[in-house]
Design a protein around this motif. Structure first.
Motif, PDB file in Angstrom:
ATOM      1  N   GLY A 157       7.548  70.203-108.198  1.00 51.93           N
ATOM      2  CA  GLY A 157       8.447  70.055-107.061  1.00 51.93           C
ATOM      3  C   GLY A 157       7.767  69.339-105.911  1.00 51.93           C
ATOM      4  O   GLY A 157       6.542  69.155-105.892  1.00 51.93           O
ATOM      5  N   GLU A 158       8.567  68.934-104.925  1.00 51.59           N
ATOM      6  CA  GLU A 158       8.047  68.126-103.815  1.00 51.59           C
ATOM      7  C   GLU A 158       8.348  68.744-102.454  1.00 51.59           C
ATOM      8  O   GLU A 158       9.434  69.292-102.237  1.00 51.59           O
ATOM      9  CB  GLU A 158       8.683  66.728-103.817  1.00 51.59           C
ATOM     10  N   LEU A 159       7.390  68.589-101.562  1.00 54.50           N
ATOM     11  CA  LEU A 159       7.610  68.802-100.133  1.00 54.50           C
ATOM     12  C   LEU A 159       7.926  67.443 -99.517  1.00 54.50           C
ATOM     13  O   LEU A 159       7.141  66.490 -99.658  1.00 54.50           O
ATOM     14  CB  LEU A 159       6.368  69.394 -99.473  1.00 54.50           C
ATOM     15  N   ILE A 160       9.074  67.338 -98.880  1.00 51.68           N
ATOM     16  CA  ILE A 160       9.441  66.148 -98.113  1.00 51.68           C
ATOM     17  C   ILE A 160       9.344  66.544 -96.647  1.00 51.68           C
ATOM     18  O   ILE A 160      10.024  67.482 -96.210  1.00 51.68           O
ATOM     19  CB  ILE A 160      10.864  65.675 -98.450  1.00 51.68           C
ATOM     20  N   GLY A 161       8.493  65.862 -95.894  1.00 50.14           N
ATOM     21  CA  GLY A 161       8.266  66.309 -94.532  1.00 50.14           C
ATOM     22  C   GLY A 161       8.175  65.177 -93.532  1.00 50.14           C
ATOM     23  O   GLY A 161       7.778  64.052 -93.866  1.00 50.14           O
ATOM     24  N   LEU A 162       8.550  65.477 -92.303  1.00 49.79           N
ATOM     25  CA  LEU A 162       8.319  64.605 -91.163  1.00 49.79           C
ATOM     26  C   LEU A 162       7.461  65.411 -90.202  1.00 49.79           C
ATOM     27  O   LEU A 162       7.943  66.353 -89.565  1.00 49.79           O
ATOM     28  CB  LEU A 162       9.650  64.197 -90.525  1.00 49.79           C
ATOM     29  N   PHE A 163       6.174  65.072 -90.159  1.00 50.48           N
ATOM     30  CA  PHE A 163       5.197  65.858 -89.416  1.00 50.48           C
ATOM     31  C   PHE A 163       4.895  65.189 -88.078  1.00 50.48           C
ATOM     32  O   PHE A 163       4.666  63.983 -88.003  1.00 50.48           O
ATOM     33  CB  PHE A 163       3.908  66.002 -90.223  1.00 50.48           C
ATOM     34  N   TRP A 164       4.864  66.027 -87.039  1.00 52.81           N
ATOM     35  CA  TRP A 164       4.614  65.556 -85.674  1.00 52.81           C
ATOM     36  C   TRP A 164       3.112  65.628 -85.419  1.00 52.81           C
ATOM     37  O   TRP A 164       2.544  66.717 -85.296  1.00 52.81           O
ATOM     38  CB  TRP A 164       5.388  66.435 -84.703  1.00 52.81           C
ATOM     39  N   THR A 165       2.468  64.462 -85.326  1.00 58.94           N
ATOM     40  CA  THR A 165       1.006  64.412 -85.235  1.00 58.94           C
ATOM     41  C   THR A 165       0.529  64.183 -83.797  1.00 58.94           C
ATOM     42  O   THR A 165      -0.492  63.534 -83.579  1.00 58.94           O
ATOM     43  CB  THR A 165       0.456  63.314 -86.156  1.00 58.94           C
ATOM     44  N   HIS A 166       1.260  64.713 -82.832  1.00 50.16           N
ATOM     45  CA  HIS A 166       0.818  64.543 -81.444  1.00 50.16           C
ATOM     46  C   HIS A 166      -0.482  65.310 -81.215  1.00 50.16           C
ATOM     47  O   HIS A 166      -0.802  66.276 -81.917  1.00 50.16           O
ATOM     48  CB  HIS A 166       1.910  65.011 -80.471  1.00 50.16           C
ATOM     49  N   GLY A 167      -1.258  64.871 -80.208  1.00 47.01           N
ATOM     50  CA  GLY A 167      -2.541  65.496 -79.930  1.00 47.01           C
ATOM     51  C   GLY A 167      -2.573  66.291 -78.645  1.00 47.01           C
ATOM     52  O   GLY A 167      -3.652  66.616 -78.138  1.00 47.01           O
ATOM     53  N   ARG A 168      -1.412  66.667 -78.125  1.00 47.85           N
ATOM     54  CA  ARG A 168      -1.378  67.387 -76.855  1.00 47.85           C
ATOM     55  C   ARG A 168      -1.725  68.859 -77.054  1.00 47.85           C
ATOM     56  O   ARG A 168      -1.391  69.447 -78.085  1.00 47.85           O
ATOM     57  CB  ARG A 168       0.013  67.239 -76.226  1.00 47.85           C
ATOM     58  N   ALA A 169      -2.346  69.433 -76.051  1.00 48.27           N
ATOM     59  CA  ALA A 169      -2.765  70.824 -76.137  1.00 48.27           C
ATOM     60  C   ALA A 169      -1.565  71.760 -76.033  1.00 48.27           C
ATOM     61  O   ALA A 169      -0.513  71.410 -75.488  1.00 48.27           O
ATOM     62  CB  ALA A 169      -3.764  71.139 -75.024  1.00 48.27           C
ATOM     63  N   GLY A 170      -1.747  72.966 -76.547  1.00 49.82           N
ATOM     64  CA  GLY A 170      -0.718  73.989 -76.416  1.00 49.82           C
ATOM     65  C   GLY A 170       0.391  73.812 -77.425  1.00 49.82           C
ATOM     66  O   GLY A 170       0.341  72.994 -78.336  1.00 49.82           O
ATOM     67  N   GLY A 171       1.411  74.617 -77.249  1.00 52.12           N
ATOM     68  CA  GLY A 171       2.561  74.598 -78.140  1.00 52.12           C
ATOM     69  C   GLY A 171       3.272  75.942 -78.061  1.00 52.12           C
ATOM     70  O   GLY A 171       2.796  76.856 -77.374  1.00 52.12           O
ATOM     71  N   PRO A 172       4.369  76.097 -78.785  1.00 50.12           N
ATOM     72  CA  PRO A 172       4.953  75.073 -79.652  1.00 50.12           C
ATOM     73  C   PRO A 172       5.635  73.964 -78.848  1.00 50.12           C
ATOM     74  O   PRO A 172       6.076  74.234 -77.745  1.00 50.12           O
ATOM     75  CB  PRO A 172       5.965  75.880 -80.474  1.00 50.12           C
ATOM     76  N   PRO A 173       5.684  72.734 -79.416  1.00 51.60           N
ATOM     77  CA  PRO A 173       5.225  72.329 -80.741  1.00 51.60           C
ATOM     78  C   PRO A 173       3.714  72.107 -80.777  1.00 51.60           C
ATOM     79  O   PRO A 173       3.158  71.498 -79.869  1.00 51.60           O
ATOM     80  CB  PRO A 173       5.983  71.020 -80.976  1.00 51.60           C
ATOM     81  N   PHE A 174       3.088  72.590 -81.843  1.00 51.36           N
ATOM     82  CA  PHE A 174       1.655  72.422 -82.053  1.00 51.36           C
ATOM     83  C   PHE A 174       1.430  71.150 -82.873  1.00 51.36           C
ATOM     84  O   PHE A 174       2.042  70.968 -83.922  1.00 51.36           O
ATOM     85  CB  PHE A 174       1.076  73.622 -82.790  1.00 51.36           C
ATOM     86  N   GLY A 175       0.549  70.298 -82.389  1.00 51.66           N
ATOM     87  CA  GLY A 175       0.275  69.055 -83.092  1.00 51.66           C
ATOM     88  C   GLY A 175      -0.579  69.283 -84.328  1.00 51.66           C
ATOM     89  O   GLY A 175      -1.174  70.341 -84.526  1.00 51.66           O
ATOM     90  N   VAL A 176      -0.622  68.263 -85.195  1.00 54.56           N
ATOM     91  CA  VAL A 176      -1.450  68.306 -86.392  1.00 54.56           C
ATOM     92  C   VAL A 176      -1.931  66.900 -86.664  1.00 54.56           C
ATOM     93  O   VAL A 176      -1.247  65.919 -86.349  1.00 54.56           O
ATOM     94  CB  VAL A 176      -0.654  68.860 -87.608  1.00 54.56           C
ATOM     95  N   SER A 177      -3.123  66.783 -87.228  1.00 54.01           N
ATOM     96  CA  SER A 177      -3.644  65.471 -87.589  1.00 54.01           C
ATOM     97  C   SER A 177      -3.383  65.197 -89.066  1.00 54.01           C
ATOM     98  O   SER A 177      -3.162  66.118 -89.863  1.00 54.01           O
ATOM     99  CB  SER A 177      -5.155  65.412 -87.325  1.00 54.01           C
TER     100      SER A 177
END
Length: 208
Positions: free
Chosen positions: A145-165
């Motif tokens: 099976g597959e994960l289809i994703g749109l990931f937000w890779t922002h680098g700003r501190a805090g959250g949500p939304p929490f960034g990811v690289s």
């Protein structure tokens, strides 16, 4: 210097409150444009049963339903579920929307889906829950099976939304998944431009 604000308890009541007070800025009021482009492309995934995590008011979920996917959306917030069900009925689309804590899905829905759809759920959970999220996706998916994703890779501190690289995405999802697609989205909405990656990750088939 003042102490940083503590992260709020990300409960169902917290997310419902965001809908009620109008601070649900993750809601685009439409499907994410990169998903629209994907489903219109020659590389569009074949229709199958898809779990939409953090489905909100159902914009992305109903896009996939329109493209003949069997959709089950899950969200913490009851008003989001009500809105998604109403939108499906109004548009004559077949989709199921259930109020659930996503981290309690794997027993009820183990290995029932060909796809999991991700958009603004991964960035909404606490970063320390990301390993649990990966295991959840594994448990929801059928073999290959597959994960289809749109990931937000922002680098700003805090959250949500929490960034990811992108590096962390690789670290989190390998070695259980192989990359089918990983590219910077070219048609993100204003405010997320150049900060989103469209991703397709396929579960590796375990060799016996």
């Amino acid at each position: 210097m003042s102490d940083p604000q503590p992260t709020p308890a990300l409960t169902a009541e917290f997310w419902e409150g965001r809908y009620q007070d109008g601070t649900d800025r993750w809601d685009l009021g439409q499907p994410a444009p990169p998903f629209v482009s994907l489903l219109q492309s020659p590389q569009a995934p074949a229709p199958g049963r898809i779990a939409v995590l953090g489905s909100g008011r159902g914009h992305d979920a109903l896009l996939f339903a329109q493209h003949r996917f069997e959709v089950v959306g899950f969200d913490f917030a009851p008003s989001a579920i009500v809105a998604a069900r109403a939108a499906a009925q109004e548009r004559g689309l077949s989709a199921q929307f259930l109020q659930r804590d996503i981290f309690e899905l794997d027993t009820e829905f183990a290995h029932q889906f060909d796809y999991v759809l991700e958009h603004t759920c991964f960035c909404a959970i606490l970063p320390e829950q990301r390993g649990d999220y990966v295991r959840l996706v594994q448990n929801l998916l059928r073999p290959a099976g597959e994960l289809i994703g749109l990931f937000w890779t922002h680098g700003r501190a805090g959250g949500p939304p929490f960034g990811v690289s992108v590096t962390e995405l690789y670290q989190q999802f390998q070695p259980e998944f192989e990359v089918v697609l990983l590219e910077r989205a070219t048609n993100s909405v204003e405010g997320r431009r150049n900060e989103e990656y469209l991703v397709r990750l396929r579960m590796k088939v375990q060799q016996s």
